[in-house]
Scaffold this motif. Structure first.
Motif, PDB file in Angstrom:
ATOM      1  N   VAL A   1      19.060  24.093  -0.152  1.00 39.09           N
ATOM      2  CA  VAL A   1      17.708  24.511   0.209  1.00 39.09           C
ATOM      3  C   VAL A   1      16.722  23.473  -0.332  1.00 39.09           C
ATOM      4  O   VAL A   1      16.854  23.036  -1.482  1.00 39.09           O
ATOM      5  N   MET A   2      15.778  23.074   0.495  1.00 37.92           N
ATOM      6  CA  MET A   2      14.765  22.132   0.011  1.00 37.92           C
ATOM      7  C   MET A   2      13.757  22.880  -0.864  1.00 37.92           C
ATOM      8  O   MET A   2      13.275  23.953  -0.480  1.00 37.92           O
ATOM      9  N   ARG A   3      13.488  22.324  -2.032  1.00 39.26           N
ATOM     10  CA  ARG A   3      12.491  22.922  -2.938  1.00 39.26           C
ATOM     11  C   ARG A   3      11.376  21.898  -3.128  1.00 39.26           C
ATOM     12  O   ARG A   3      11.644  20.770  -3.543  1.00 39.26           O
ATOM     13  N   GLN A   4      10.164  22.308  -2.844  1.00 33.78           N
ATOM     14  CA  GLN A   4       9.069  21.330  -2.856  1.00 33.78           C
ATOM     15  C   GLN A   4       8.805  20.759  -4.243  1.00 33.78           C
ATOM     16  O   GLN A   4       8.302  19.642  -4.359  1.00 33.78           O
ATOM     17  N   SER A   5       9.185  21.493  -5.274  1.00 38.52           N
ATOM     18  CA  SER A   5       8.968  20.957  -6.627  1.00 38.52           C
ATOM     19  C   SER A   5       9.835  19.717  -6.886  1.00 38.52           C
ATOM     20  O   SER A   5       9.600  18.989  -7.841  1.00 38.52           O
ATOM     21  N   GLU A   6      10.831  19.505  -6.030  1.00 38.79           N
ATOM     22  CA  GLU A   6      11.701  18.327  -6.200  1.00 38.79           C
ATOM     23  C   GLU A   6      11.326  17.195  -5.252  1.00 38.79           C
ATOM     24  O   GLU A   6      12.093  16.243  -5.078  1.00 38.79           O
ATOM     25  N   ARG A   7      10.172  17.288  -4.623  1.00 40.57           N
ATOM     26  CA  ARG A   7       9.831  16.345  -3.560  1.00 40.57           C
ATOM     27  C   ARG A   7       8.639  15.456  -3.899  1.00 40.57           C
ATOM     28  O   ARG A   7       7.978  14.918  -3.024  1.00 40.57           O
ATOM     29  N   ARG A   8       8.369  15.330  -5.187  1.00 35.57           N
ATOM     30  CA  ARG A   8       7.183  14.558  -5.595  1.00 35.57           C
ATOM     31  C   ARG A   8       7.187  13.143  -5.058  1.00 35.57           C
ATOM     32  O   ARG A   8       6.155  12.626  -4.644  1.00 35.57           O
ATOM     33  N   ALA A   9       8.356  12.511  -5.050  1.00 33.73           N
ATOM     34  CA  ALA A   9       8.414  11.107  -4.621  1.00 33.73           C
ATOM     35  C   ALA A   9       7.986  10.993  -3.155  1.00 33.73           C
ATOM     36  O   ALA A   9       7.217  10.096  -2.790  1.00 33.73           O
ATOM     37  N   ALA A  10       8.460  11.905  -2.330  1.00 32.70           N
ATOM     38  CA  ALA A  10       8.123  11.847  -0.900  1.00 32.70           C
ATOM     39  C   ALA A  10       6.618  12.054  -0.697  1.00 32.70           C
ATOM     40  O   ALA A  10       5.991  11.367   0.125  1.00 32.70           O
ATOM     41  N   TYR A  11       6.032  12.981  -1.456  1.00 35.30           N
ATOM     42  CA  TYR A  11       4.583  13.210  -1.300  1.00 35.30           C
ATOM     43  C   TYR A  11       3.815  11.998  -1.820  1.00 35.30           C
ATOM     44  O   TYR A  11       2.787  11.622  -1.261  1.00 35.30           O
ATOM     45  N   GLY A  12       4.338  11.402  -2.887  1.00 40.38           N
ATOM     46  CA  GLY A  12       3.704  10.213  -3.448  1.00 40.38           C
ATOM     47  C   GLY A  12       3.671   9.076  -2.432  1.00 40.38           C
ATOM     48  O   GLY A  12       2.661   8.398  -2.275  1.00 40.38           O
ATOM     49  N   HIS A  13       4.786   8.909  -1.705  1.00 44.92           N
ATOM     50  CA  HIS A  13       4.824   7.849  -0.681  1.00 44.92           C
ATOM     51  C   HIS A  13       3.815   8.110   0.421  1.00 44.92           C
ATOM     52  O   HIS A  13       3.137   7.205   0.893  1.00 44.92           O
ATOM     53  N   ALA A  14       3.737   9.379   0.830  1.00 45.90           N
ATOM     54  CA  ALA A  14       2.783   9.724   1.897  1.00 45.90           C
ATOM     55  C   ALA A  14       1.354   9.453   1.427  1.00 45.90           C
ATOM     56  O   ALA A  14       0.533   8.904   2.180  1.00 45.90           O
ATOM     57  N   LEU A  15       1.074   9.795   0.172  1.00 50.31           N
ATOM     58  CA  LEU A  15      -0.279   9.554  -0.353  1.00 50.31           C
ATOM     59  C   LEU A  15      -0.574   8.054  -0.442  1.00 50.31           C
ATOM     60  O   LEU A  15      -1.683   7.619  -0.136  1.00 50.31           O
ATOM     61  N   GLU A  16       0.444   7.286  -0.826  1.00 47.96           N
ATOM     62  CA  GLU A  16       0.243   5.830  -0.895  1.00 47.96           C
ATOM     63  C   GLU A  16      -0.115   5.278   0.474  1.00 47.96           C
ATOM     64  O   GLU A  16      -0.995   4.435   0.613  1.00 47.96           O
ATOM     65  N   ARG A  17       0.581   5.800   1.452  1.00 48.97           N
ATOM     66  CA  ARG A  17       0.335   5.323   2.816  1.00 48.97           C
ATOM     67  C   ARG A  17      -1.088   5.684   3.271  1.00 48.97           C
ATOM     68  O   ARG A  17      -1.806   4.856   3.827  1.00 48.97           O
ATOM     69  N   LEU A  18      -1.473   6.914   2.977  1.00 47.35           N
ATOM     70  CA  LEU A  18      -2.835   7.327   3.342  1.00 47.35           C
ATOM     71  C   LEU A  18      -3.859   6.529   2.545  1.00 47.35           C
ATOM     72  O   LEU A  18      -4.947   6.220   3.030  1.00 47.35           O
ATOM     73  N   GLY A  19      -3.475   6.190   1.311  1.00 53.60           N
ATOM     74  CA  GLY A  19      -4.359   5.391   0.458  1.00 53.60           C
ATOM     75  C   GLY A  19      -4.567   4.000   1.039  1.00 53.60           C
ATOM     76  O   GLY A  19      -5.668   3.461   1.038  1.00 53.60           O
ATOM     77  N   ARG A  20      -3.475   3.423   1.551  1.00 50.42           N
ATOM     78  CA  ARG A  20      -3.581   2.076   2.149  1.00 50.42           C
ATOM     79  C   ARG A  20      -4.498   2.095   3.369  1.00 50.42           C
ATOM     80  O   ARG A  20      -5.182   1.118   3.655  1.00 50.42           O
ATOM     81  N   LEU A  21      -4.511   3.238   4.056  1.00 50.53           N
ATOM     82  CA  LEU A  21      -5.399   3.355   5.221  1.00 50.53           C
ATOM     83  C   LEU A  21      -6.850   3.589   4.781  1.00 50.53           C
ATOM     84  O   LEU A  21      -7.763   3.547   5.600  1.00 50.53           O
ATOM     85  N   GLY A  22      -7.033   3.899   3.525  1.00 47.44           N
ATOM     86  CA  GLY A  22      -8.382   4.242   3.055  1.00 47.44           C
ATOM     87  C   GLY A  22      -8.810   5.616   3.537  1.00 47.44           C
ATOM     88  O   GLY A  22     -10.003   5.899   3.675  1.00 47.44           O
TER      89      GLY A  22
END
Ligand code: GLU
Length: 284
Positions: free
Chosen positions: A69-90
């Motif tokens: 089962v996917m648990r979101q508390s274990e998915r910090r790295a994936a959210y971090g990557h998404a935020l980095e990408r959004l950050g690069r877009l400004g």
């Protein structure tokens, strides 16, 4: 592929049972699979005993799901990557406003966008324009809605819905997204702790979800999710919003309605079939 994605912040009630049954039925009808995902990003409210109760109550209802089962508390790295990408877009910025700051800014009789927003819950934009490298540990990360919409370069955001609530082909209204949704929070406190909108979009894509089955209370989130999918170049699912189970007074059930938890009915001696029927009666 669909999913049932409860937050383990209380016992599952009839509304969750209905949502789960709807998702599992939709998967069965399409010869597909329904996954279970634990949305435990709210560390202050999520509890392991509620997560255990999710597994137990769903199994008692006769539902099964593939492991792990996917648990979101274990998915910090994936959210971090998404935020980095959004950050690069400004397209994101750090926000240090407290709830009280936001209330005060919305109430202040000022010029420009703020006064247009008075009385609504749309963030007034106080921190907009702050750079990501200025983010402090207590900051929220917000989507810059105006900039995010700008990346679409005039291309319409479209999606398809099936199901009883809002079926059809839909096109997002950018003006409504600016004025009624605004700069939503995508992460809390520190980068990697995603808030609902971001974690759902990232995880639906990671799990290959083609059909999002969920309650009509989340209908208004769809344009935000669709926008994030466009920015992050993620596949676009079909949505299916279902009606909500209501109590005798017509109010939708909440976590605090423990008397209507699946567990309470079970302890009263009801069978899984009786609970299944009960949520269908209450939906009418
Ligand atoms: N975790 C959300 C909830 O408990 C559901 C998320 C979704 O289905 O998009 O209401």
């Amino acid at each position: 592929m669909t999913r049932f994605a409860p937050s383990p912040t209380g016992l599952l009630h009839l509304g969750h049972a209905y949502s789960a049954l709807t998702a599992w039925e939709a998967a069965a009808e399409a010869n597909g699979v329904c996954l279970l995902r634990i949305e435990d990003t709210d560390a202050a409210r999520a509890r392991p005993e509620y997560e255990d109760a999710v597994y137990e109550d769903l199994a008692w209802l006769g539902l099964s799901w593939p492991d792990p089962v996917m648990r979101q508390s274990e998915r910090r790295a994936a959210y971090g990557h998404a935020l980095e990408r959004l950050g690069r877009l400004g397209a994101i910025y750090p926000c240090r406003c407290t709830r009280a700051d936001i209330r005060a800014a919305l109430a202040a009789p000022q010029e420009g966008a703020m006064s247009d927003n008075a009385g609504s819950a749309v963030y007034p934009g106080t921190c907009r324009g702050r750079a990501m490298h200025e983010a402090g540990p207590g900051d929220a990360i917000r989507l810059d809605m105006e900039r995010a919409l700008g990346f679409l370069e005039g291309e319409a955001l479209t999606w398809h819905e099936t199901g009883p609530v809002h079926p059809g082909h839909h096109v997002a209204d950018p003006a409504a997204m600016r004025n009624e949704i605004g700069d939503v929070v995508l992460a809390r406190k520190d980068i990697g702790t995603a808030a609902y909108h971001l974690s759902v979009v990232v995880d639906d894509a990671a799990q290959g979800i083609t059909h999002v089955v969920r309650g009509r209370d989340l209908l208004g989130s769809t344009p935000i999710h669709r926008l994030l999918q466009a920015l992050l170049e993620l596949p676009v699912p079909v949505w299916f919003h279902h009606e909500l189970v209501r109590d005798e007074a017509g109010k939708r059930l909440a976590k605090r309605d423990d008397a209507r938890s699946i567990r309470a009915y079970r302890e009263e001696g009801l069978s899984p079939d009786e609970v299944r029927n009960l949520c269908r009666i209450r939906i009418k």
